[in-house]
Design a protein around this motif. Structure first.
Motif, short mmCIF file in Angstrom:
data_model
loop_
_atom_site.label_atom_id
_atom_site.label_comp_id
_atom_site.label_asym_id
_atom_site.label_seq_id
_atom_site.Cartn_x
_atom_site.Cartn_y
_atom_site.Cartn_z
N ILE A 111 71.21 53.73 29.33
CA ILE A 111 69.81 54.89 28.83
C ILE A 111 69.88 54.90 27.46
O ILE A 111 70.76 55.33 26.80
CB ILE A 111 69.78 55.86 29.76
N ASP A 112 68.81 54.44 26.88
CA ASP A 112 68.46 54.52 25.41
C ASP A 112 68.48 56.07 25.29
O ASP A 112 67.40 56.66 25.92
CB ASP A 112 67.25 53.84 25.17
N LEU A 113 68.89 56.58 24.27
CA LEU A 113 68.76 58.03 23.91
C LEU A 113 67.37 58.56 23.48
O LEU A 113 66.99 59.37 24.03
CB LEU A 113 69.71 58.75 22.55
N GLN A 114 66.69 57.63 22.44
CA GLN A 114 65.34 58.06 22.32
C GLN A 114 64.49 57.89 23.42
O GLN A 114 63.58 58.62 23.79
CB GLN A 114 64.98 57.00 21.31
N ALA A 115 64.72 56.82 24.26
CA ALA A 115 63.90 56.85 25.65
C ALA A 115 63.94 57.98 26.60
O ALA A 115 63.14 58.56 27.07
CB ALA A 115 64.14 55.59 26.39
N TRP A 116 65.38 58.44 26.55
CA TRP A 116 65.60 59.62 27.41
C TRP A 116 64.93 61.02 26.76
O TRP A 116 64.50 61.86 27.60
CB TRP A 116 67.09 59.94 27.40
N LEU A 117 64.80 61.13 25.48
CA LEU A 117 64.21 62.40 24.82
C LEU A 117 62.79 62.12 25.13
O LEU A 117 62.07 63.28 25.61
CB LEU A 117 64.55 62.35 23.60
N SER A 118 62.12 61.04 25.05
CA SER A 118 60.87 60.87 25.36
C SER A 118 60.44 61.18 26.93
O SER A 118 59.57 62.09 27.18
CB SER A 118 60.20 59.58 25.14
N ALA A 119 61.31 60.82 27.66
CA ALA A 119 61.17 61.05 29.11
C ALA A 119 61.24 62.63 29.58
O ALA A 119 60.50 63.07 30.42
CB ALA A 119 62.00 60.34 29.71
N THR A 120 62.01 63.34 28.82
CA THR A 120 62.26 64.68 29.04
C THR A 120 61.40 65.76 28.15
O THR A 120 61.67 66.98 28.13
CB THR A 120 63.88 65.09 28.92
N GLY A 121 60.70 64.89 27.32
CA GLY A 121 59.70 65.70 26.46
C GLY A 121 60.45 66.53 25.49
O GLY A 121 59.95 67.39 24.80
N GLN A 122 61.61 66.02 24.90
CA GLN A 122 62.32 66.78 23.95
C GLN A 122 62.20 65.96 22.58
O GLN A 122 62.32 64.65 22.48
CB GLN A 122 63.76 66.94 24.15
#
Length: 258
Positions: A111-122
């Motif tokens: 999982i890419d960190l930036q993609a995870w942040l986008s998915a969680t709205g952070q």
């Protein structure tokens, strides 16, 4: 058919649900016999042997849960004894370590960190700040363990350090001497010694605190910690940023091989 209204987790608005049962199944277990156990368990020949192995597994699982609870309670108690704020430098270091650990965990799962942040709205800064409360707690516990180590004269011996090098060598598939050279080159040995001292402090506390159940009855400490506790706990700490030294040794070894 069942109809009901409820508010789903993670939402603020109620929703209407309709559930229709289309089939009902019943689990019919085979008769538990020695013959069935011998054919299906793979390791046991009788019902008694299989039952005992399950009993031992459940007991050990429960003990692991108890050990985790004891460590958490001990950490909370230590935190309550620290009446000063941890230095900002320690908090920031713990905060950075927490963020990096999270990033590594996500990466290990693909999982890419930036993609995870986008998915969680952070936003990145939100993510970093969310790690601060835990970092402040970790820094205070760090201070407490250092104080215990100093009070009890707990030091990292040469044997302790060599044992750590050997463990990391096994972890990275490298030679212990290469791990040692990398630590010395990065001036990381003093911090590794601090980690060892803190681990010894936690181990000392675990062997001296009184353990009781919910009713206040004393629990057998040896049973909770287990006969192999000392060996396990010697390496039950996070090297944090210092793993970079070990990884560097591994990279150099791979480069020389190439």
């Amino acid at each position: 058919t069942l109809t009901f209204t409820t508010t789903p987790n993670g939402t603020d608005e109620p929703a209407d649900f309709t559930v229709t049962v289309t089939a009902v199944q019943e689990l019919i277990a085979p008769e538990l016999t020695d013959e069935w156990v011998a054919e299906n368990s793979g390791e046991h020949e009788t019902v008694a042997e299989w039952s005992e192995s399950i009993r031992e597994l459940l007991a050990e699982t429960r003990l692991v849960q108890v050990r985790r609870t004891v460590s958490e309670k001990l950490t909370d108690a230590l935190l309550g004894l620290v009446d000063v704020d941890a230095p900002e430098s320690m908090v920031r270091a713990e905060q950075q370590r927490s963020v990096e650990n999270m990033a590594r965990q996500l990466q290990s799962q693909g999982i890419d960190l930036q993609a995870w942040l986008s998915a969680t709205g952070q936003e990145p800064q939100q993510f970093i700040e969310a790690a601060r409360p835990g970092a402040e707690k970790s820094a205070k516990v760090d201070l407490a363990l250092r104080a215990v180590a100093t009070a009890e004269g707990l030091e990292a011996t040469d044997d302790d350090i060599e044992r750590e090098y050997a463990m990391m060598a096994m972890q990275f598939g490298q030679k212990a001497k290469d791990i040692r050279k990398a630590y010395e080159r990065n001036d990381a040995v003093p911090e590794l010694m601090d980690q060892i001292r803190k681990t010894k402090a936690m181990d000392w506390l675990l062997h001296h605190v009184e353990m009781v159940d919910h009713d206040g009855n004393q629990i057998d400490r040896d049973l909770v910690l287990g006969h192999t506790h000392d060996d396990e706990h010697d390496h039950d700490h996070d090297h944090g940023d210092h793993d970079e030294a070990a990884e560097e040794a591994a990279d150099e070894e791979q480069g020389e091989t190439a």
